[in-house]
Design an enzyme around this catalytic site. Sequence first.
Site, mmCIF file in Angstrom:
data_model
loop_
_atom_site.group_PDB
_atom_site.id
_atom_site.type_symbol
_atom_site.label_atom_id
_atom_site.label_comp_id
_atom_site.label_asym_id
_atom_site.label_seq_id
_atom_site.Cartn_x
_atom_site.Cartn_y
_atom_site.Cartn_z
ATOM 1 N N VAL A 139 0.840 -1.205 0.000
ATOM 2 C CA VAL A 139 0.000 0.000 0.000
ATOM 3 C C VAL A 139 0.871 1.249 0.000
ATOM 4 O O VAL A 139 0.941 1.991 -0.978
ATOM 5 C CB VAL A 139 -0.953 0.014 1.225
ATOM 6 C CG1 VAL A 139 -1.820 1.275 1.209
ATOM 7 C CG2 VAL A 139 -1.827 -1.231 1.250
ATOM 8 N N CYS A 140 1.551 1.472 1.116
ATOM 9 C CA CYS A 140 2.254 2.740 1.315
ATOM 10 C C CYS A 140 3.612 2.817 0.632
ATOM 11 O O CYS A 140 4.240 3.882 0.621
ATOM 12 C CB CYS A 140 2.410 3.005 2.809
ATOM 13 S SG CYS A 140 0.814 3.159 3.630
ATOM 14 N N LEU A 141 4.067 1.713 0.052
ATOM 15 C CA LEU A 141 5.272 1.750 -0.767
ATOM 16 C C LEU A 141 4.917 1.721 -2.247
ATOM 17 O O LEU A 141 5.382 2.554 -3.025
ATOM 18 C CB LEU A 141 6.214 0.591 -0.428
ATOM 19 C CG LEU A 141 7.570 0.597 -1.157
ATOM 20 C CD1 LEU A 141 8.336 1.883 -0.880
ATOM 21 C CD2 LEU A 141 8.408 -0.607 -0.777
#
Length: 236
Positions: A139-141
Amino acid sequence: MNFKTLIKAALPVILAFSAGAHAAPPAEQLLTPKNHTLVLIDHQPQMAFATRSIDIAELRNNVTGLAKAARTFKVPTILTSVAAKSFSGPIFPELQAVFPEQAPIDRTTMNTWEDQRVVDAVQKNGHKKVVMAALWTEVCLVQPVLSAIDQGYEVYIVTDASGGVSKEAHDMAVQRMVQAGARPVTWLQYMLELQRDWARGETYAPVMKIASEHGGGYGLGIVYAKEMFNAKEGKK
């Protein structure tokens, strides 16, 4: 002419060729302290609780080693978090301790790249190479990596300073990013790529210290070699 004589005659040529090869310019895609920005994303308790692709103690060790390497080489580093006060908690204390003067950019967006403050900070540094690590990988990468690539940046992902909710989630996200053009590295590879030459004395001692503290078996080998033989990397 016997074999020994032949080798003796050829040795100067071999050495000259080796010296010439050593002097060749390094690859453009290699990272240097002055050609990239490091972005560390959401290394927070709430994210870590659900991380399953890597042991949390190992993850904390790796991201701290990564941060210390960036600090040693004076790499511009951006810290960012998501909902730190309302949900996810502060970034790992050992990570914050590496950059005690820097307040993380706290966001509401899952995609770091959709927060203009982060993009502005990257652009301010003026580097087209960006290195990222994050929780979670899927998600956040993956979201900022794909976004940065789409905007023309060369992106490197530190896979062992990132983690997903499962090994499959992490692995599939890495595959997706690599397919899009991201270059995977590990934290120790990153540090040694910046050092590149053991003759660089100004960073030699800090790099050895980081490696001995965070480098696992390699770090233990450094401690052993120094204590037993006073050995040193690059010493001829």
